[in-house]
Scaffold this active site. Structure first.
Site, PDB file in Angstrom:
ATOM      1  N   THR A  95      42.883  71.927  35.065  1.00 50.53           N
ATOM      2  CA  THR A  95      42.865  73.282  35.621  1.00 50.53           C
ATOM      3  C   THR A  95      42.841  73.264  37.148  1.00 50.53           C
ATOM      4  O   THR A  95      43.502  74.084  37.800  1.00 50.53           O
ATOM      5  CB  THR A  95      41.656  74.070  35.085  1.00 50.53           C
ATOM      6  OG1 THR A  95      41.773  74.182  33.667  1.00 50.53           O
ATOM      7  CG2 THR A  95      41.582  75.464  35.685  1.00 50.53           C
ATOM      8  N   THR A 132      47.253  76.049  32.159  1.00 46.68           N
ATOM      9  CA  THR A 132      47.114  74.633  32.527  1.00 46.68           C
ATOM     10  C   THR A 132      47.546  73.750  31.365  1.00 46.68           C
ATOM     11  O   THR A 132      48.186  72.708  31.550  1.00 46.68           O
ATOM     12  CB  THR A 132      45.649  74.317  32.888  1.00 46.68           C
ATOM     13  OG1 THR A 132      45.286  75.047  34.046  1.00 46.68           O
ATOM     14  CG2 THR A 132      45.445  72.833  33.131  1.00 46.68           C
ATOM     15  N   SER A 309      46.604  28.373  52.402  1.00 44.53           N
ATOM     16  CA  SER A 309      45.177  28.129  52.628  1.00 44.53           C
ATOM     17  C   SER A 309      44.863  28.263  54.107  1.00 44.53           C
ATOM     18  O   SER A 309      45.687  27.935  54.964  1.00 44.53           O
ATOM     19  CB  SER A 309      44.802  26.726  52.142  1.00 44.53           C
ATOM     20  OG  SER A 309      43.471  26.411  52.504  1.00 44.53           O
ATOM     21  N   SER A 310      43.655  28.735  54.369  1.00 44.84           N
ATOM     22  CA  SER A 310      43.205  28.827  55.750  1.00 44.84           C
ATOM     23  C   SER A 310      42.584  27.516  56.224  1.00 44.84           C
ATOM     24  O   SER A 310      42.259  27.371  57.400  1.00 44.84           O
ATOM     25  CB  SER A 310      42.176  29.956  55.884  1.00 44.84           C
ATOM     26  OG  SER A 310      41.056  29.678  55.051  1.00 44.84           O
TER      27      SER A 310
END
Length: 454
Positions: A95, A132, A309-310
């Site tokens: 609604t 609705t 990968s860091s």
């Protein structure tokens, strides 16, 4: 600020806001989840309001001047969508969003006519002969059909790319695997061919299921009986909406059934889940076959789309496979949610229509994204032919055809005696059975083992 009033009282609203009191109340009682409506759902809702205005004007239930202003406002939906402020998961079976759209269209139509807000009425004009309960689910079905077509297109593209890899890899022999352990030989192209056939089934199922969601309850108003709407409107609105939307919808044979039962969304989403199952499996198999690459299976070379990968230099991860797998897992969860929500409808209405529609559309988007990501990724995958050959030559499952000569137990015991060394096992069997080693090797050549019906 301007004040608007309903039978519950007054609410202050920003002067330039096109939404009204119902929309404002919804934001106050339903805290934002930060979920966003699918744009096609909003488009479909505006198309429904436009169609209703066209038909009501044609049938002389709506003043022509007001009707034309409503139609023009509906055509401006892309600009007006920013004024749809209610949360997709607001309570009330939809609604709140219906009223939000009614208010925005009514106020914009008033502006078009050079009148004050309120001249065009959200309920009496924009929502005329609607509820609705018939507009919300109809908008959801139209949006689902549009998104379903888009998804099918991406599945077709993904299938095509995988079939290209099937041809590219067809002559590459490798070890097959069952339960992640060495199995009989297979062609790498055959593995990709199986991926493509799985997607072909999904493509067929999704094409067929569109027929199931075409039946709409527009015109049924509150509970499918058409209360508050004249018979001529009820009979004509589906055709009008089909012509305006260009989406092949059909008037449900039983508007009451179509209003209270949403099992078709469970059916549609079940097939989305099936696609998610295949996307997950394909993505995970690519991930496994590319693992290592030096200390794992390493038979596929995945494209280096980003650093892996860091801290570990040079690492490449199967990030696109994992992306598609994550989206598939979400679709699995959506399927459980939608099944429960569809089952929880009570009597003449399903109060959980908002989450059913919202998460069906989200799953469609997630699966489309998964296909899009995999297309360019799989296109760049290469075969590590050297690794395929190396792994195949070491596999003791190559001895499988010899059970026809010596029996299962003798071959198994020989493998154990040879400490799982393929060539040592061949020597032992040759000596024990007084057969030339060359004759045994001919029976287990990869060329023979990868032929169907060897």
């Amino acid at each position: 600020m301007r004040k608007e009033k309903d039978y519950l009282g007054e609410v202050d609203i920003e002067d330039n806001a096109l939404y009204g009191i119902s929309s404002k109340r919804a934001t106050q009682i339903f805290p934002s989840t930060d979920e966003k409506f699918d744009e096609k759902f909003i488009w479909a809702y505006f198309i429904i309001k436009k169609s209703a205005a066209i038909l009501n004007k044609e049938l002389s239930y709506l003043d022509e001047e007001i009707g034309n202003a409503i139609i023009q406002a509906c055509d401006e939906w892309e600009e007006l969508k920013k004024h749809i402020i209610v949360d997709p998961l607001s309570g009330g079976a939809g609604t709140s969003v219906n009223m939000n759209i009614n208010e925005v269209i009514a106020n914009r139509a008033s502006q078009i006519l050079g009148k004050d807000f309120g001249y065009v009425k959200p309920i009496e004009h924009v929502n005329l002969h609607q509820s609705t309960n018939d507009t919300f689910t109809t908008a959801g079905k139209i949006a689902t059909i549009v998104r379903l077509r888009e998804l099918i297109g991406e599945v077709i593209t993904l299938q095509d790319v995988i079939q290209q890899k099937e041809k590219e890899f067809y002559r590459i022999r490798k070890v097959g695997r069952t339960q992640l352990m060495d199995g009989p030989p297979i062609m790498l192209g055959q593995e990709f061919g199986a991926f493509a056939d799985a997607l072909a089934r999904d493509r067929w199922r999704l094409n067929k299921v569109e027929e199931r969601i075409r039946n709409v309850n527009i015109g049924g108003t509150a509970i499918g009986t058409g209360i508050g709407a004249p018979k001529e409107y009820v009979l004509k609105i589906t055709n009008t909406l089909r012509e305006i939307s260009k989406v092949k919808i059909a008037k449900a044979d039983n508007l009451i059934d179509c209003t209270q039962n949403m099992d078709v969304f469970s059916e549609v989403h079940g097939l989305l889940k099936s696609l998610a199952v295949n996307i997950y499996k394909i993505s995970n198999d690519i991930r496994l076959l590319s693992s290592g690459p030096n200390s794992g299976i390493g038979e596929l070379i995945i494209p280096p789309v980003q650093i892996g990968s860091s801290i570990m230099p040079g690492k490449i991860n199967p990030v696109v496979s994992e992306y598609a797998m994550q989206l598939s897992l979400v679709v699995f969860a959506h399927d459980s949610l939608i099944n429960h929500a569809c089952a929880q409808g009570n009597l003449e209405l399903n109060q959980f229509a908002p989450i059913i529609v919202h998460y069906t559309l989200k799953s469609l988007k997630f699966l489309k994204n998964a296909c899009l990501a995999l297309v360019s990724y799989i296109d760049k995958i290469k075969a590590n032919e050297e690794k395929c050959k190396e792994n195949l030559e070491k596999s003791i499952s190559n001895l499988t055809p010899l059970i026809n000569l010596f029996g299962y137990d003798e071959v198994s015991n020989t493998i154990k005696e040879a400490n799982y060394n393929l060539f040592k096992a061949i020597e032992i069997l040759s000596q024990k059975n007084n057969l030339p080693k060359e004759e045994l090797l001919k029976k287990i050549t990869p060329q023979n083992l990868t032929k169907l019906g060897f």
